[in-house]
Every structure is written in structure tokens, then in C-alpha cells.
Design a protein around this motif. Structure first.
Motif, short mmCIF file in Angstrom:
data_model
loop_
_atom_site.label_atom_id
_atom_site.label_comp_id
_atom_site.label_asym_id
_atom_site.label_seq_id
_atom_site.Cartn_x
_atom_site.Cartn_y
_atom_site.Cartn_z
N ALA A 96 0.80 -1.13 -0.04
CA ALA A 96 -0.07 -0.07 0.09
C ALA A 96 0.92 1.14 -0.16
N LEU A 97 1.96 1.18 0.75
CA LEU A 97 2.98 2.32 0.83
C LEU A 97 3.52 2.51 -0.36
N SER A 98 3.71 1.41 -1.39
CA SER A 98 4.58 1.51 -2.46
C SER A 98 3.90 1.89 -3.77
N LEU A 99 2.46 2.18 -3.71
CA LEU A 99 1.50 2.10 -4.73
C LEU A 99 2.17 3.26 -5.80
N HIS A 100 2.16 2.99 -7.00
CA HIS A 100 2.45 3.93 -8.23
C HIS A 100 1.84 3.20 -9.49
N PRO A 101 1.60 4.14 -10.44
CA PRO A 101 1.02 3.82 -11.80
C PRO A 101 2.19 2.85 -12.27
N ALA A 102 1.52 1.74 -13.02
CA ALA A 102 2.63 0.76 -13.30
C ALA A 102 3.27 1.21 -14.56
N THR A 103 4.69 0.75 -14.65
CA THR A 103 5.53 1.26 -15.64
C THR A 103 5.53 0.06 -16.89
N ALA A 104 5.96 0.27 -18.01
CA ALA A 104 5.96 -0.50 -19.01
C ALA A 104 6.54 -1.87 -18.76
N ALA A 105 7.74 -1.77 -17.85
CA ALA A 105 8.30 -2.88 -17.83
C ALA A 105 7.43 -3.76 -16.81
N HIS A 138 1.98 -4.88 -21.74
CA HIS A 138 0.40 -4.33 -21.95
C HIS A 138 0.41 -2.82 -22.04
N GLU A 139 -0.67 -2.21 -22.72
CA GLU A 139 -0.73 -0.83 -22.84
C GLU A 139 -1.10 -0.09 -21.41
N GLN A 140 -0.57 0.85 -21.00
CA GLN A 140 -0.97 1.55 -19.75
C GLN A 140 -2.16 2.36 -20.08
#
Length: 440
Positions: free
Chosen positions: A286-295, A300-302
Motif C-alpha cells: 500500500a505504501l509503494s503504490l504507483h502507476p505501473a511502468t511499461a516494464a 500491456h498498454e498503460q
């Protein structure tokens, strides 16, 4: 008995037998033709008309031979005689054809007529005057019913083959083995023997699944507030208890899952794990949530719907629907129930194909190979035209798998019969066979 009475007895039995030998087969053929032309109403209409015609004709026979029947000389007695011979005789006729169908015998038309008339003649014989004739008919009826019951109760080879075809089972690839400490989960042959999957006998020996899901929801879809924090209607953790924690996080938990719902921009992101996942792992996620990177998306498309987390010891992959990420332990030896499951399988081949695209393959004896893949391992043994494999999760002792592949043997027909599905009951005869086998 006067000289005339034997003639009456013979005439009555012959007339009753002729119903099953000639009339009923003819009516049944007309019923089938009517069914093609007019469907079920025509089928049953012809059947009812035929039954009335047969009973009427037999009532005339009863009146003409009234001196040899126990039902007397009244019109009611004649009608009752006709109804009994028609109804019980037809039941016996149908039973006889069920027996022949079960055995799989093709009967010559002449003999079919003779056999078809016997039930009607026997019922008429039971209603004759004179205990000797009635007793003889009764004894023969009992013998024939007992023989029919034995034939219908027994499973004949043709029926067994049909059950195997229904299940897609072949004798050459049907093997059985008993693994100490394990219970069959499919193809259970009884007495601990199985021909498919196995699981540890003790529930405490089966580790739980470990997974964490990260799914984002639209902030506008709000449901009941938990500890003052609204809940997305379609989110996990939408029910249960909640606890406020340091840093503004709200810990949610119920009997099935636990985790957090975190606001990231205009989204509510739910981080949920099953009950076996440690609380600390979920808090770190929960503390490390962030928009997923391409890697992290792996190609898959963001689309703005994917969020990722950094969870020590876990690796993530894209899931949907709804779109999100799911994390499982990096350690391939820990895959929940599958890490301790065992499976026996048999396939045609010479054994060399089992070493294609594997992490490790080594020969440990004549025809015996140890094979290790990413998340399971086991042994393959060549036996003539087939290869027997026993594989398990990485937490299964290799010695257990090697012993099992060595002890696996072809399953007997009796063992297969315990696991094969029953044929669907399409006819009255099928239901009768099922009833007999369930009770005797």
C-alpha cells in the motif's frame, strides 16, 4: 378336466401369446411411424388406441374361454382378465427386450415373435383354473424374472465400453497407483488407488494460496464508508472491519481477505490479499503504490487503470477483468496447494519428449528419467508404447514421486468401473438397470 378344456386352455394361451408375438410388435411399429409424422401426441394416441383394441380383443378371448379362468364368467371378470394380460404382459414384453438389448443379442424375427408372446401367455397361465397349471406358470415367471434381474444387474462388455468412450478413457493409458499419505482427487478407483490427481491426506499439509491483487476503481462509485473512508462499490474488501493506522492508512479485513484501499490521484486503489498473506506485506504494498511502468506491464498498454507495488518476495503480472495486477511468491516452490499436489498421467511415446523445454532432465535408470520444470518436478518411465509420468509441486519429496512411478500399474476393469461415469438413463430399461444396481 374334460377333453374340451385342454383345447380351451391351449386356445387361451395361444391367443394371449399371439398378442405379444404379432399384435404388439405391429402396434409399436405404427407408433414409431406416427411419431415421425405427428410427434408425441400421435405416438401416444396410436399407443392408447392399440392398447384399447388389444384389451377388447382379449376380453372376447376371455369370454370364449371363460370355463378355464379363475375370473369366472362375468363381463367384469373378462374385462379384468383382458386388462391384466395386456398390462402385465406388455410390461414383461418390454422387460424382455431390455434384457436382449443389454446383452446385445440380435434375435431372428421368428424367435423374436415367440419370445414376445411368452409374457402374455404366462400372465394368462397364472389366471388359469387348477393349481398345477397356475403353479407351473408362476414358477416359470419367477425363474424368468430372476434371470432378467441378473442380466440387467450385471454390466456387460458393450456397456462398459460405452462408459469408457463417454469418459474419453483408454485402457492402454489408464494406470493406477496408491501414494502413502495422499488421497486421489479424480479418477478415484477406491482403497486409496487413483489414476489422476492426488493431494495430501491431511488438510494441515496443504499450504494456502498466497496472492495480492492491486486494482483501481473510480472514486465516483462510492459505497458504505469504513472508518470514514468511502468504499468503491465494485471493490474487494467492501465489507468487514477496519482499523486506522499510522500514516493515514486504513486497514480493512474480513474472514476471507484483508488489505488497504488507498487514494492515488482521482482513483481508489485496493490492495487485497488472502488470509494467509502477512499484514506487513500488504502494508508495504500500500505504501509503494504507483502507476505501473511499461516494464511492470510486460507489454500491456498503460491505460491509466494499472497500478503496481513493490512487494519483497512477490512478482506481479497483469490481470483483468477488472484490469489490475496480481502478485504471487517469487519462490516457485511455494505455489499454495499446487506446490504439494501430485499427478499421474500416461501418454503414448518413447519418453524422449518429456525432456523438451525443461530446466533439468537426467536419466536415473533403464527407461527412467527425472524431469524438473519451473514449478514442478517428477519422474517419467517408459513402458512399452506408453510413458508413465508422476509429477508434483516442488515441495513434494522426489523419492515419493520416484516410488509412485515405479509402482504405477494398469488399472483393472473393476477399478475403472468405480471411477467411470454412468451412462445417461434414456429408457425405462436404463432406469431399471440403475435402480437394480443401486439397491443390490
Amino acid at each position: 378336466m374334460t377333453n374340451a378344456k385342454p383345447v380351451l386352455v391351449g386356445s387361451q394361451l395361444a391367443a394371449a401369446g399371439a398378442v405379444g408375438a404379432v399384435v404388439v410388435p405391429a402396434v409399436s411399429r405404427v407408433m414409431l411411424v406416427a411419431a415421425f409424422g405427428g410427434g408425441a401426441p400421435a405416438f401416444w394416441g396410436v399407443g392408447l388406441a392399440g392398447a384399447v383394441a388389444v384389451a377388447t380383443g382379449l376380453a372376447v378371448v376371455a369370454r370364449a374361454t371363460r370355463d378355464v379362468t379363475v375370473l369366472g364368467s362375468t363381463v367384469a371378470g373378462h374385462v379384468l382378465w383382458a386388462v391384466l394380460v395386456t398390462g402385465l404382459g406388455t410390461a414383461g414384453w418390454a422387460l424382455g427386450w431390455s434384457v436382449l438389448e443389454t446383452i446385445g443379442y440380435a434375435v431372428h424375427p421368428v424367435w423374436a415373435s415367440v419370445l414376445g408372446g411368452i409374457p402374455y401367455a404366462l400372465i394368462a397361465g397364472l389366471l388359469l383354473r387348477g393349481w398345477r397349471l397356475s403353479l407351473a406358470a408362476c414358477g416359470l415367471t419367477v425363474v424368468l424374472l430372476a434371470a432378467a434381474g441378473m442380466v440387467l444387474h450385471r454390466e456387460w462388455p458393450a456397456e462398459f465400453e460405452q462408459r469408457m468412450q463417454l469418459a474419453g478413457v483408454h485402457r492402454e493409458t489408464s494406470y493406477a497407483v496408491s501414494i502413502p499419505g495422499y488421497t486421489p482427487t479424480d479418477h478415484d478407483y477406491g482403497d486409496g488407488l487413483g489414476g489422476g490427481g492426488f493431494r495430501p491426506a491431511g488438510s494441515g499439509a496443504v499450504p494456502p494460496d498466497l496472492f495480492i491483487t492491486v486494482v483501481a476503481h473510480d472514486v465516483l462509485h462510492q459505497g458504505e464508508a469504513m472508518c470514514g473512508q468511502p468504499t468503491a462499490l465494485d471493490a474487494r474488501l467492501a465489507w468487514g472491519a477496519c482499523t486506522r493506522e499510522a500514516g493515514g492508512l486504513i486497514y480493512r479485513h474480513n474472514e476471507v481477505e484483508h488489505g488497504y484501499q488507498v487514494t492515488v490521484g482521482h482513483r481508489y486503489v485496493t490492495v487485497a490479499g488472502d488470509a494467509a498473506v502477512e499484514h506487513a506485506a500488504l502494508r508495504a504494498a500500500a505504501l509503494s503504490l504507483h502507476p505501473a511502468t511499461a516494464a511492470e506491464l510486460g507489454g500491456h498498454e498503460q491505460t491509466g487503470e494499472y497500478f503496481a507495488a513493490r512487494i519483497p518476495g512477490f512478482a506481479g503480472q497483469v490481470i483483468g477483468i477488472p484490469p489490475g495486477m496480481q502478485y504471487e511468491p517469487v519462490d516457485r516452490a511455494y505455489r499454495g496447494p499446487s506446490s504439494v499436489a501430485v499427478r499421474l498421467s500416461v501418454s503414448y511415446g518413447d519418453g524422449r519428449s518429456v525432456c523438451v523445454r525443461v530446466a533439468e532432465c537426467r536419466t536415473e535408470g533403464p527407461g527412467l528419467r527425472y524431469v524438473r520444470r519451473e514449478d514442478h518436478h517428477g519422474y517419467a518411465m517408459s513402458r512399452g508404447e506408453v510413458v508413465v509420468q508422476v509429477v508434483g509441486g516442488l515441495r513434494v519429496d522426489p523419492a515419493v514421486l520416484r516410488k509412485a512411478v515405479g509402482e504405477a500399474r494398469p488399472a483393472t476393469d473393476e477399478e475403472l468401473g468405480r471411477a467411470l461415469p454412468q451412462l445417461p438413463a434414456r429408457t425405462v430399461g436404463d432406469r431399471l438397470r440403475s435402480w437394480l444396481r443401486d439397491r443390490f
